[in-house]
Design an enzyme around this catalytic site. Structure first.
Site, PDB file in Angstrom:
ATOM      1  N   HIS A  69       0.674  -1.062   0.124  1.00 24.71           N
ATOM      2  CA  HIS A  69      -0.174  -0.123   0.069  1.00 24.71           C
ATOM      3  C   HIS A  69       0.804   1.128   0.008  1.00 24.71           C
ATOM      4  O   HIS A  69       1.255   1.556   1.207  1.00 24.71           O
ATOM      5  CB  HIS A  69      -0.788   0.018   1.123  1.00 24.71           C
ATOM      6  N   ALA A 150      -8.843  10.900   2.283  1.00 18.36           N
ATOM      7  CA  ALA A 150      -8.180  11.611   1.595  1.00 18.36           C
ATOM      8  C   ALA A 150      -8.645  11.108  -0.128  1.00 18.36           C
ATOM      9  O   ALA A 150      -7.937  11.643  -0.964  1.00 18.36           O
ATOM     10  CB  ALA A 150      -6.700  11.554   1.697  1.00 18.36           C
ATOM     11  N   HIS A 205     -11.905   2.370   4.079  1.00 21.25           N
ATOM     12  CA  HIS A 205     -12.789   3.458   3.650  1.00 21.25           C
ATOM     13  C   HIS A 205     -14.400   2.926   3.840  1.00 21.25           C
ATOM     14  O   HIS A 205     -15.062   3.279   2.711  1.00 21.25           O
ATOM     15  CB  HIS A 205     -12.628   4.146   2.237  1.00 21.25           C
ATOM     16  N   ASN A 229      -7.987   3.446  10.584  1.00 17.76           N
ATOM     17  CA  ASN A 229      -7.975   4.735   9.935  1.00 17.76           C
ATOM     18  C   ASN A 229      -9.201   4.276   8.972  1.00 17.76           C
ATOM     19  O   ASN A 229      -9.182   3.533   7.954  1.00 17.76           O
ATOM     20  CB  ASN A 229      -6.600   4.901   9.140  1.00 17.76           C
ATOM     21  N   ARG A 237     -21.264  -2.174  21.877  1.00 21.11           N
ATOM     22  CA  ARG A 237     -22.541  -2.799  21.657  1.00 21.11           C
ATOM     23  C   ARG A 237     -22.457  -3.034  19.827  1.00 21.11           C
ATOM     24  O   ARG A 237     -23.581  -3.670  19.446  1.00 21.11           O
ATOM     25  CB  ARG A 237     -23.688  -2.272  21.920  1.00 21.11           C
ATOM     26  N   HIS A 261      -0.652   7.935  12.378  1.00 20.61           N
ATOM     27  CA  HIS A 261      -2.023   7.200  12.217  1.00 20.61           C
ATOM     28  C   HIS A 261      -2.499   6.292  13.390  1.00 20.61           C
ATOM     29  O   HIS A 261      -3.956   6.323  13.267  1.00 20.61           O
ATOM     30  CB  HIS A 261      -1.819   6.252  10.935  1.00 20.61           C
ATOM     31  N   ASP A 284       1.520   3.607   3.069  1.00 18.02           N
ATOM     32  CA  ASP A 284       0.682   4.374   2.665  1.00 18.02           C
ATOM     33  C   ASP A 284       1.135   5.775   2.187  1.00 18.02           C
ATOM     34  O   ASP A 284       0.756   6.704   2.187  1.00 18.02           O
ATOM     35  CB  ASP A 284      -0.315   4.655   3.604  1.00 18.02           C
TER      36      ASP A 284
END
Length: 393
Positions: A69, A150, A205, A229, A237, A261, A284
């Site tokens: 990544h 982003a 995401h 992230n 719960r 991060h 990343d």
């Protein structure tokens, strides 16, 4: 020239990190791009042969890092990098110990993503002098607007099976991993489709609930992108995306170990929940990696980097990182307290296994490609070999 090579080299007086553990007083022989042999004590004369011998000074020898990544570096982004840009990115990351890399996209138009595949596939077809591009990681565009981070919201949409079929037909074997939101329309069928093409399906995401992630894992989801992230957090719960990733052993979890991060305690929680074989270190990294503070762009969005931390200029959201893999390994050892052998597994062996290339690289074993790093006792990177060829740093 990117480096120098000899037919055969023996590194002696090193600590070797192998799948079986650390070999003290170790030696390793690299011959014609492969690991010929390794062991501890004095290498037999028959093994040494005509090889050059290098004293490793009591340092560490690790398998090369594999970053699944990474968006760019050295001022270039995989979204628009030409051949010169691809060479610059792979050279920068090779100089920090990365020997294999997935060119990672951002959420963008179909044409832009096709362009990434076209440029990267042509680059892969020729000899690559630095970090080896192993394929493409599509991060989006089939993600959640709520957790876009982003990613450019103008191009977010549900999974498009016809896009995938065109891509794999035109560029077979190039897409290796795809990030999506499993709660989006058609995502579960798309996950099965990814698996049928040998592509690793990943959640990221995403606003998926715990139950939605488990349902996705039942259909073949097996990877989580930058865990914690840009995903629905844990609640006692409704454990959310994070709760499912932590507890489902079918899912391998990435983490960005840069101290920004994820808190060190969060990484330790991930490590305890997943175990040493189900965590992958990633950078990343964006184009600003290796560059001075200033203004940059990520996926068409303005980014400001201050003190090495990149954030979207308008929202302040973290925008990728400027991390390197050697930096991630050192953070794991020094700040999280992970043994170096375990951190090495997270940076090399685990990603190799996830990509299905562990028979070729990712560990120090005889017969495997000589993707090898020499670190000092203080974990400073001293030398890098990719396919047995030393990279001039």
């Amino acid at each position: 020239m990117s480096g120098t090579s000899t037919n055969s080299l023996i590194l002696t007086n090193v600590k070797l990190i192998t799948p079986e553990g650390v070999l003290e007083d170790g030696w390793i022989k690299l011959t014609e791009g492969r690991i010929e042999a390794l062991g501890s004590g004095t290498a037999a004369a028959a093994i040494v042969g005509e090889a050059d011998v290098m004293d490793g000074g009591g340092g560490w020898v690790l398998p090369g890092f594999i970053d699944v990544h990474v968006h760019g570096g050295a001022g270039h982004d995989f979204m628009d990098a030409d051949e010169e840009g691809l060479r610059a990115i792979t050279r920068f990351h090779a100089s920090h110990g990365t020997t294999g890399i997935l060119a990672t996209s951002l959420t963008a138009s179909r044409d832009e993503l096709t362009g990434v595949l076209d440029r990267v596939s042509r680059f892969m077809a020729a000899p690559m002098p630095y970090a080896q591009v192993l394929g493409v990681h599509f991060e989006g565009p089939f993600v959640s607007d709520k957790w876009k981070g982003a990613q450019n919201p103008d191009y977010i949409l549900p999974p498009q099976p016809e896009w995938l079929e065109e891509w794999v037909s035109r560029y077979p074997g190039v897409i290796r991993l795809q990030t999506l939101a499993p709660e989006s329309d058609g995502a579960l069928d798309y996950i099965e489709r990814l698996n049928s093409h040998g592509i690793v399906p990943a959640c990221g995401h995403t606003d998926a609930t715990y139950d939605q992630i488990i349902a996705a894992a039942d259909r073949g989801l097996r990877h989580a992108v930058h865990t914690f992230n840009a995903m629905r957090p844990y609640h006692h719960r409704e454990p959310g995306t994070v709760g499912a990733v932590l507890t489902d052993d079918r899912i391998i979890a990435e983490v960005i170990a840069d101290g920004h991060h994820v808190h060190a305690a969060g990484i330790e929680l991930l490590r305890r929940a997943k175990g040493p074989d189900r965590v992958i270190l990633v950078t990343d990294a964006m184009a600003a990696a290796g560059m001075p503070d200033g203004n940059y762009h990520l996926g068409g969005l303005p980014v400001t980097m201050t003190c090495g931390v990149a954030r979207l200029t308008n929202s302040g959201n973290l925008a990728g990182s400027t991390l390197t893999m050697i930096g991630a390994l050192r953070h794991m050892v020094r700040e999280v307290g992970v043994p170096i052998a375990e951190a090495s597994r997270m940076a090399s062996g685990n990603p190799a296994r996830q990509l299905g290339i562990d028979s070729v690289t990712g560990t120090l074993e005889a017969g495997k490609r000589a993707d090898v790093l020499l670190l000092s006792d203080q974990l400073e990177l001293e030398r890098v070999w990719i396919g047995g060829r030393e990279i001039v740093r």
